[in-house]
Design an enzyme around this catalytic site. Structure first.
Site, mmCIF file in Angstrom:
data_model
loop_
_atom_site.group_PDB
_atom_site.id
_atom_site.type_symbol
_atom_site.label_atom_id
_atom_site.label_comp_id
_atom_site.label_asym_id
_atom_site.label_seq_id
_atom_site.Cartn_x
_atom_site.Cartn_y
_atom_site.Cartn_z
ATOM 1 N N CYS A 153 -11.658 -2.877 6.216
ATOM 2 C CA CYS A 153 -10.794 -1.740 5.922
ATOM 3 C C CYS A 153 -11.492 -0.857 4.904
ATOM 4 O O CYS A 153 -12.480 -1.270 4.295
ATOM 5 C CB CYS A 153 -9.426 -2.192 5.420
ATOM 6 N N HIS A 166 -3.060 -0.205 -2.817
ATOM 7 C CA HIS A 166 -4.227 -0.721 -3.513
ATOM 8 C C HIS A 166 -5.350 0.299 -3.481
ATOM 9 O O HIS A 166 -5.360 1.213 -2.649
ATOM 10 C CB HIS A 166 -4.721 -2.029 -2.874
#
Length: 720
Positions: A231, A65
């Site tokens: 993240c 991603h």
């Protein structure tokens, strides 16, 4: 808005063998439907994200991603691989691949959908359904949440299915054991008996049935944990770690409240919830925002994937720390503001320790300017000789084939770099005290220190004043309507005005008067004994390491070069020799007895060899700021010895700067270098002796976790 995923973005027979090929295959589907405008650019962004941290997860899941300017709207493509593709997960290849594409400015609604998907991936019934489904339309509906996941989950697709029994093995492990699988489902946890401190689901029923009637009497409260997950992209791992920790908490009978700091922003946990928590878990790969809120509690600090793969172990670890009373982030760190150097302060740190930390902050940012500017100036003198400082601006006169033009270029660049020393020092001292609001008044005060000839000491004063003023303003109560403009308007305006007033009208005048008085005093000593004059000049060059006294002695020496005679050339030689001693002495000391110095000081010692040899006395500032009572007297002793020997040997110098690079311009160079070596040896021996005999006590607990500053402090040995 368009649907996040459609049947056309599903490939149930993904034939790719590598993660790059899988990403390309799924990205091509996105591009074909107008979701990606530049296929190669998007794939480069995916690869860059993958290079930071593998996106494979336990349980056969890969989630490549990224956020990319080549994505038109948040999009998800799904592929199922029969053979599996390696995405770097500890338990092997992934058969369920989700390619998540978010635009650079993705809106909160779509990002919320992506975060919901990330949480679903922690549900075995959801992943089981995806392994069993046979129709792309049904797959897309499952991922969007338009269809229940329980209908097809009983049967896996043809071929061997990934075993779904692994999570059931986790309860058999004690809380302290590592496991990469997830704990049992919430429905199982709800039927478990009362939790004891070391309970396992396997032994809990026996313990409950054999307990005395009084044993179920109410425990005070369940163990409470607050957690933060984040993240680099803030799309998938952030929310998966949150869900994983929440599930593990339910399984262990622990209250877990998670704050996700993702791409859609973050909603702060209720302050009372944080205050009542018994422990903290940070599962993050980027800096936790507003970390000081969680100070003073047992803390486990790990990467985000640990929060996904081993949540039960993290919960057990934080409980064990709480039982042992380990507190990794002292509560007092938030009591006096949010300054960077205060956040890591230990409970026993007093004002002197914090002052040292603030000064070291300024020095650490200043040293690169010292190195760059000083070495360029030294190189300029080596190439062009001592008159190079009188060269015209290279912006108006520069000949590519003339060495003097290059020397002038180096000198003028170095001079510009040197001009930042005091403002940078003052600005970042204020930053260490008051965080970013301190930068503006700090830089302003440092620049004024240069204007009024207050020098290095003026910069120190300006930085401390700026930090103190900003902290005072921050403590003042302001109406809520003004809070939004405080950091960008009110604090810079008011603090700069106050610091400027103090520097121009209070601090500047006394320092300027001190410099003039010292200059006049030195001028009266020119006819006195040469050795005594050498001692005095050596002491002045080393007492403030580039500050006002150092600059007075240097200016006195350089002024004598206007009408040079043997006496003025001897003064210049003594001044430069003494100024080279402090950094070289610190470099020698860190080489001979490195254990007496922190890791950062040992690294600074390597650079100090070059800085000292280049006559950059400021190279010793990091050592003096960290330990002034031992370093400065040692440096002064060595400087006095070198100044006296240089004058006694009758050494002369025509260049106002340059260190060893201008040795050809030195009269009697061999005994001149001997004088420098003698002073360096004296200073190094004294600082080693003083540090060995008068070692400062350690103030941080031995078991305190690790930030770099704490480890450095702990490296000082107990004995010399």
């Amino acid at each position: 808005m368009s649907e996040l995923i459609t049947a056309e973005l599903v490939d149930l027979d993904l034939s790719a063998e590598t993660k790059d090929a899988a990403a390309r295959s799924l990205a091509e589907r996105m591009a074909a439907h107008g979701r990606v405008t530049d296929l190669e650019g998007f794939l480069a962004d995916v690869a860059a994200r993958e290079a930071r941290m593998p996106t494979g997860l336990d349980g056969g899941i890969g989630i490549p991603h990224c956020r990319s300017a080549h994505v038109t709207e948040p999009t998800l493509a799904f592929g199922r691989s029969a053979s599996g593709i390696d995405f770097g997960a500890p338990d092997g290849p992934a058969d369920l691949i989700f390619l998540i594409a978010a635009p650079a400015g993705g809106d909160a609604d779509h990002l919320s959908i992506l975060s919901a998907l990330a949480r679903q991936l922690m549900d075995e019934s959801f992943t089981g359904a995806l392994r069993a489904v046979t129709e792309p339309e049904r797959t897309a509906a499952l991922i969007r949440g338009d269809a229940p996941a329980d209908e097809p989950s009983a049967r896996a697709p043809e071929g061997e299915a990934r075993p779904e029994s692994a999570p059931e093995a986790v309860p058999e492990a004690a809380p302290g054991t590592a496991s990469d699988a997830l704990p049992e489902t919430p429905s199982e946890a709800e039927t478990a008996p009362e939790i004891t401190p070391e309970i396992t689901p396997e032994t809990a029923p026996d313990a409950a049935s054999s307990a005395a009637p009084e044993s179920p009497a109410p425990p005070a409260a369940p163990f409470r944990i607050v957690a933060v997950t984040s993240c680099p992209t803030g799309i998938a791992h952030t929310y998966m770690a949150a869900e994983s920790l929440a599930k593990a908490g339910r399984a262990a009978g622990v209250e877990v409240s998670v704050e996700t700091q993702g791409s859609a922003g973050f909603q702060r946990l209720d302050p009372q919830l944080v205050a009542d928590a018994d422990g903290v878990i940070f599962a993050h790969d980027v800096e936790v925002r507003e970390k000081e809120r969680f100070a003073g509690k047992p803390t486990v600090d790990v990467g985000v994937k640990a929060g996904i793969n081993r949540p039960a172990e993290l919960i057990a670890e934080v409980r064990q720390k709480a039982e042992r009373g380990e507190v990794s982030a002292p509560a007092r760190a938030t009591a006096r503001g949010t300054a960077p150097m205060d956040k890591d302060a230990a409970t026993g740190d007093g004002f002197a320790t914090r002052l040292r930390a603030w000064l070291m902050t300024g020095v650490s940012y200043m040293v690169p300017f010292v190195a760059a500017g000083g070495l360029l100036i030294a190189l300029a003198f080596a190439i062009g000789g001592y008159p190079i400082d009188k060269a015209p601006s290279v912006a108006h006169h520069f000949l590519w084939t003339e060495s003097t033009s290059w020397a002038a270029l180096f000198f003028q660049i170095g001079s510009v770099a040197f001009g930042f020393l005091v403002p940078v020092l003052a600005g970042f001292i204020a930053y260490g005290m008051a965080d970013r609001p301190g930068l503006v008044p700090g830089f302003v005060g440092g620049a004024i220190a240069l204007t009024v000839n207050a020098g290095f000491l003026g910069g120190l004063i300006a930085g401390l004043l700026a930090g103190a003023v900003v902290r005072a303003i921050q403590r003042a109560g302001v109406p809520p309507v003004l809070r939004g403009i405080m950091p960008v308007v009110v604090i810079p305006l008011v603090s700069s005005a106050i610091v400027g007033f103090l520097m121009f009208l209070v601090v500047g005048k006394p320092v300027a008067a001190l410099q003039k008085g010292l200059t006049d005093w030195l001028a009266g000593l020119t006819g006195a004994n040469a050795v005594i004059l050498g001692v005095i000049l050596g002491l002045m060059m080393c007492c403030d390491l580039g500050g006002p006294l150092n600059k007075v002695a240097y200016t006195f020496a350089v002024g004598g070069l206007a009408n040079p005679n043997e006496g003025s050339l001897k003064v210049m030689a003594a001044v430069m020799a003494a100024g080279m001693v402090p950094p070289m002495a610190m470099a020698l000391a860190t080489t001979v007895r490195g254990r007496l110095f922190t890791t950062a000081e040992r690294e600074n010692g390597k650079a100090a060899w070059v800085l000292g040899a280049s006559f950059i006395t400021e190279g010793a500032i990091p050592f003096a700021a960290a330990d002034p009572l031992r370093v400065i007297p040692s440096a002064m002793a060595g400087g006095a010895v070198t100044g006296a020997l240089s004058m006694a040997f009758g050494c002369t110098l025509r260049a106002p700067h340059g260190g060893i690079f201008v040795v050809p311009l030195i009269g009697q160079p061999f005994v001149y270098l001997l004088a420098i070596a003698a002073g360096t040896g004296v200073s190094a021996a004294l600082v080693i002796l003083l540090k060995g005999l008068c070692r400062p006590p350690r103030t941080r607990p031995a078991d305190s976790p690790a930030d770099g500053a704490a480890e450095d402090e702990a490296e000082v040995p107990a004995t010399a």
